[in-house]
Design an enzyme around this catalytic site. Structure first.
Site, PDB file in Angstrom:
ATOM      1  CG  ASP A 183      -4.418   4.047   2.214  1.00  0.00           C
ATOM      2  OD1 ASP A 183      -3.687   3.435   1.400  1.00  0.00           O
ATOM      3  OD2 ASP A 183      -4.061   5.075   2.903  1.00  0.00           O
ATOM      4  CG  ASP A 184      -8.471   2.726   4.919  1.00  0.00           C
ATOM      5  OD1 ASP A 184      -7.408   2.833   5.615  1.00  0.00           O
ATOM      6  OD2 ASP A 184      -9.025   3.779   4.663  1.00  0.00           O
ATOM      7  CG  HIS A 228      -3.308   1.915   6.690  1.00  0.00           C
ATOM      8  ND1 HIS A 228      -2.631   2.707   6.300  1.00  0.00           N
ATOM      9  CD2 HIS A 228      -4.657   2.163   6.370  1.00  0.00           C
ATOM     10  CE1 HIS A 228      -3.411   3.969   6.137  1.00  0.00           C
ATOM     11  NE2 HIS A 228      -4.570   3.535   6.390  1.00  0.00           N
ATOM     12  CG  HIS A 258      -7.151   2.997  10.357  1.00  0.00           C
ATOM     13  ND1 HIS A 258      -7.543   4.383  10.604  1.00  0.00           N
ATOM     14  CD2 HIS A 258      -6.826   2.919   9.332  1.00  0.00           C
ATOM     15  CE1 HIS A 258      -7.518   5.024   9.363  1.00  0.00           C
ATOM     16  NE2 HIS A 258      -7.097   4.120   8.594  1.00  0.00           N
ATOM     17  CG  HIS A 309      -9.352   5.342   0.605  1.00  0.00           C
ATOM     18  ND1 HIS A 309      -9.183   6.698   0.057  1.00  0.00           N
ATOM     19  CD2 HIS A 309      -8.906   5.378   1.860  1.00  0.00           C
ATOM     20  CE1 HIS A 309      -8.695   7.196   0.863  1.00  0.00           C
ATOM     21  NE2 HIS A 309      -8.339   6.635   2.013  1.00  0.00           N
TER      22      HIS A 309
END
Length: 728
Positions: free
Chosen positions: A97-98, A148, A152, A249
Site C-alpha cells: 500500500d501507499d 488506493h 488517501h 507497505h
C-alpha cells in the site's frame, strides 16, 4: 451625423484602449503559470484538498453477516448479491500500500523479481503521478496495480462526488503511467473485511456499483510499526496451508525491514509449496487491467507530463529559493560589515582624501520642460559655499524652462539652448561649454544643500579618483509611495554604495548628484547614448579606464521621486532596461586584466546578480509565502517571513542611523515588502521581456511638481507668491 466608417474607427479605438497592456499581461501570465505549477505540486503532494481525518469504528448491525464472516475480497458489483471471496490454499497475494516510493518500491520489486513472485500494488494517485515509471515497471513485470484513492482520505467522511473524483484521478494517473485501467480497489485506513462497519459498508457498496472489486486483507504484517524482520515474517505467515492476502507497505517511511523480511519470507514460503501470485489469478477472475487508448490515454499522459514539469520546475525553484535565501542573508551581512567599515574610515578624526579642493567647479543642469522645478534647482546652487559656475542646458523645452532661468539674472549662471537631443547629448554639450576641470552633474528636478558641491568634490584630492557619487535623498516622502522610495534610497546609498566603495566597484554615479574629472570624461568619450542608463554606463566606463569611483556621504541632494504608480513604473522600467544595456555593453570587463580587472571580477558579477538576476527570482519568496500561508505549515511560514523582515529591518535601521534619518518612516517597511517590492519585480520582468524580444524603450518624461527644497537653500520667490524678478 457620424459616418459608418468613423463609428467603426471609434469602436476600434475603444477596443484598443480596453486591451490589457503587454507590460501587465506577460508578467501576469508568468506569475499565474508559476502559481499553477506550485498548486499542482501541492495537489500531488497532498497539501491541497487533502483530508487526513480518520473515523473510529461504529456499530456493525447493517453489514450482512456473510460479508463480515466471509473472505477478504468483496465483490459488490451486483448490489443485490454482494459476495465475499477468499484466496485458495497454497496461494499468497502480497499487497503493498501507499506507493510507489522512489526509494523502497524499486527494492521491493527487485526482491519479487529475484524470487519470481508477483503481487498487487495499491497505489495512490499522488505517488503514481510523481513516479509513473515505477507504475509502468509494476505492470511490465507482471504485477497488478489497484486504486488506493488519489489523496488517501477516509472515504466514510466523503461525499459520492468526492469518492468519484478520488477514483477517477487515481485512474488518470495509472492510465498516464502504464496505459491501463484497473478494477481493483483498497480503501485507505482499511484492515480486515470483518472490521466493516455501518459507515464503511455503504462506501464499499458504492465502490462496487462503480465496477470495482474491493480487496481487504486477512493477514497484516504490521510492517508499518517497524517491529523487525522476524516479527514481520511471523505476522505474514498464514496457518497451515491457508491462502491469504498479506498487507505490507512499500511507502510511507523507512521500509528496510520490509525488504529484509521479503528476502527471507519469499523463499521460505515457496519451499512450503506456496505460490505468490496476483489477486485475479488467485481468484480465477479476468485480469484487473484493461488497456486504455485514444483520448483517455492522451489525457493520462498529459497529466503525468504536467506533473513531471511541475515537479521539476518547482524543485528548481525551491533550490533557487534556498540559494536566494543564502545570498540575501550573505549580502545583508556583507553590506552591514562593509558599510560599518566605510563609515568608520571616512568619519575618523583626521581623515582626508588629500589636499582640500577649493578651485571652482562647473555644475551642469540638463533640463527638459522643468518649469516647475528649475528655479528651486538654480536657487539651491546659488546658496553653495563652494565657488561654482552653473550651466543649464535646455534640451528643446517647450514650457519656457530656459526663459525662467534667464529671467532670474543670476551671476555665474548660463543657459545653453539646443534642439531636443536627449540627456546624454545635453550633458556633452554642457561639458564643451564648461570652464573648469571638475564637473558636477545634477538633474533639473533636484536641489542641493549649501555644502553639497564642496563635499562632493573633496575626493578629487586623490588624483586616482575619476568620479564621485553623492547621496541622493527623496524630498517628497510624505506619501506612502514616497516613503517606500525613501527607505529604498537610504538603504541603497548608505549600505550598497558604501559596500561598493570599499570593494572598489561602484556601479552607478547617480544622475541627481555626481562629479567627474574633465579629463576622465574625455578619455572615455563623454556621456554615451548607447544605453538608457547613461549614469551607469559612464560609471562602468570609468572603472574600465582605471579610475577610482567613490562615495561622498555628506554630498546630499534632494530629488523629487515619482508620486504615482504609473510614473514610478516608467522610471524604474527605464532604469532596469538601461542597467541591462550597460551590463551587456561592458561585458568584456569580465575577461579584462589590468585596472579594470577588479570591476570585471567583482563589480559586474555583483551588479548582474543583485540588480538583474536576483530581483527576477525574488518573487519566489512571496509566492511560497502565499502558498505556505494557505496550504503549508502556516506557523513556520510566518516565522520564516518575519525572520527575513527582521533582517531587513535591522539593515534599514542601521542605514537610517548612518544617514541620521528619523526611524518613523520604517513603519511602512512591511508594506513595502508586500506591495512595493512586487511592483519592482514586475518592472524588472518586463525589462527582461523587452530585452529578450529586441524591443526598444524611449525616454519618458515624468511629471514634476517642484515641491522639493533642500535644507538651507534660498526660498523660491515664485513659490512664496512674489512676481519673478531679477535677482542680483
Amino acid at each position: 451625423m457620424t459616418s459608418p466608417g468613423r463609428r467603426r474607427a471609434q469602436k476600434q479605438r475603444r477596443v484598443r484602449r480596453r486591451r490589457l497592456p503587454m507590460r501587465y499581461l506577460l508578467p501576469s501570465l508568468f506569475l499565474v503559470a508559476l502559481l499553477a505549477m506550485l498548486m499542482l505540486r501541492g495537489y500531488v503532494h497532498s497539501e491541497i484538498l487533502a483530508d487526513h481525518r480518520v473515523r473510529p469504528p461504529v456499530s456493525y448491525d447493517q453489514v450482512p453477516e456473510h460479508i463480515l464472516k466471509g473472505g477478504p475480497v468483496i465483490d459488490a458489483r451486483d448490489a443485490k448479491a454482494p459476495k465475499a471471496l477468499s484466496v485458495p490454499d497454497k496461494k499468497l497475494v502480497l499487497t503493498f500500500d501507499d506507493g510507489p516510493d522512489p526509494v523502497w518500491t524499486p527494492r521491493v520489486l527487485d526482491k519479487l523479481k529475484e524470487y519470481d513472485a508477483h503481487g498487487v500494488f495499491f497505489v495512490t494517485g499522488t505517488m503514481a503521478s510523481r513516479h509513473p515509471d515505477l507504475v509502468e515497471r509494476m505492470v511490465n513485470e507482471g504485477h497488478e496495480v489497484g486504486l488506493h484513492t488519489f489523496n488517501h482520505p477516509d472515504l466514510s467522511f466523503q461525499t459520492k462526488n468526492r469518492i468519484d473524483w478520488e477514483l477517477s484521478q487515481n485512474q488518470l494517473a495509472i492510465a498516464g503511467a502504464a496505459g491501463v485501467r484497473t478494477s481493483l480497489f483498497r480503501p485507505p485506513y482499511s484492515s480486515f473485511s470483518s472490521a466493516l462497519d455501518n459507515e464503511a459498508w455503504p462506501v464499499t457498496q458504492y465502490i462496487g456499483s462503480r465496477g470495482y472489486i474491493t480487496a481487504f486483507n486477512n493477514t497484516d504484517s504490521e510492517d508499518w510499526k517497524r517491529p523487525g524482520a522476524d516479527a514481520i515474517i511471523k505476522r505474514s505467515t498464514p496457518k497451515g496451508t491457508q491462502g491469504a492476502i498479506v498487507l505490507m507497505h512499500d511507502s510511507g517511511g523507512d521500509r528496510s525491514q520490509t525488504v529484509e523480511a521479503l528476502d527471507r519470507f519469499l523463499p521460505q514460503m515457496q519451499k512450503r509449496g506456496y505460490e505468490f501470485t496476483v489477486l485475479t489469478e488467485a481468484l480465477g477472475a479476468p485480469s484487473a487491467h484493461t488497456p486504455v487508448a485514444g483520448f483517455e490515454l492522451w489525457k493520462g499522459r498529459a497529466w503525468v507530463t504536467a506533473v513531471a514539469v511541475s515537479e521539476s520546475t518547482t524543485s528548481v525553484l525551491v533550490g533557487g529559493l534556498a540559494v536566494i535565501g543564502v545570498l540575501v542573508i550573505g549580502r545583508f551581512g556583507l553590506m552591514l560589515a562593509l558599510s560599518f567599515a566605510h563609515a568608520r574610515k571616512v568619519r575618523r578624526r583626521g581623515f582626508t582624501w588629500g589636499a582640500p579642493v577649493t578651485e571652482p567647479v562647473t555644475v551642469l543642469v540638463p533640463a527638459y520642460n522643468e518649469k516647475e522645478c528649475i528655479e528651486n534647482t538654480v536657487r539651491s546652487l546659488m546658496a553653495s559655499d563652494h565657488p561654482i559656475e552653473v550651466i543649464v542646458i535646455d534640451d528643446g523645452s517647450s514650457d519656457g524652462t530656459a526663459d525662467i532661468v534667464e529671467n532670474m539674472w543670476l551671476p555665474n549662471v548660463r543657459v545653453v539652448r539646443q534642439v531636443n537631443s536627449g540627456k546624454p547629448e545635453a550633458l556633452n554639450n554642457g561639458i564643451r561649454h564648461a570652464r573648469h576641470d571638475i564637473i558636477v552633474m545634477m538633474d533639473g528636478d533636484t536641489v542641493f544643500e549649501p555644502s553639497t558641491v564642496r563635499e562632493l568634490v573633496q575626493p578629487f584630492g586623490d588624483p586616482r579618483v575619476g568620479a564621485v557619487a553623492g547621496n541622493a535623498k527623496v524630498g517628497n516622502r510624505d506619501s506612502l509611495i514616497g516613503a517606500w522610495q525613501h527607505i529604498e534610497y537610504v538603504m541603497g546609498f548608505n549600505l550598497d554604495r558604501r559596500m561598493y566603495d570599499l570593494l572598489g566597484c561602484m556601479p552607478t554615479i547617480p544622475g541627481a548628484v555626481g562629479a567627474f574629472r574633465r579629463d576622465a570624461l574625455e578619455r572615455v568619450g563623454g556621456m554615451s547614448e548607447d544605453t538608457l542608463a547613461e549614469d551607469t554606463d559612464i560609471t562602468m566606463a570609468m572603472h574600465r579606464d582605471g579610475w577610482r569611483v567613490v562615495y561622498a556621504e555628506k554630498a546630499r541632494a534632494w530629488t523629487e521621486a515619482p508620486e504615482s504608480v504609473q510614473q514610478l513604473w516608467s522610471q524604474r522600467y527605464r532604469w532596469s532596461y538601461g542597467t541591462m544595456q550597460a551590463i551587456w555593453k561592458h561585458r568584456r570587463a569580465l575577461i579584462e586584466s589590468g585596472p579594470s580587472g577588479r570591476f570585471g571580477r567583482v563589480g559586474l558579477p555583483l551588479v548582474s546578480l543583485f540588480m538583474v538576476l536576483f530581483p527576477l527570482l525574488a518573487p519566489l519568496i512571496d509566492v511560497f509565502l502565499l502558498y505556505g500561508l494557505v496550504f503549508g505549515p502556516t506557523g513556520q511560514t510566518v516565522v520564516a517571513w518575519l525572520g527575513v523582515l527582521a533582517i531587513q529591518a535591522v539593515c534599514a535601521a542601521y542605514a537610517f542611523r548612518l544617514d541620521r534619518e528619523r526611524m518613523v518612516h520604517l513603519i511602512s517597511l512591511p508594506l513595502q515588502q508586500l506591495l512595493y517590492r512586487q511592483l519592482m519585480y514586475v518592472v524588472l520582468l518586463q525589462s527582461w521581456i523587452t530585452a529578450l524580444t529586441g524591443g526598444r524603450l524611449r525616454w519618458q518624461k515624468l511629471r514634476r511638481t517642484g515641491v522639493v527644497e533642500a535644507p538651507g537653500s534660498i526660498p523660491s520667490q515664485r513659490r512664496s507668491g512674489d512676481d519673478r524678478s531679477p535677482v542680483a
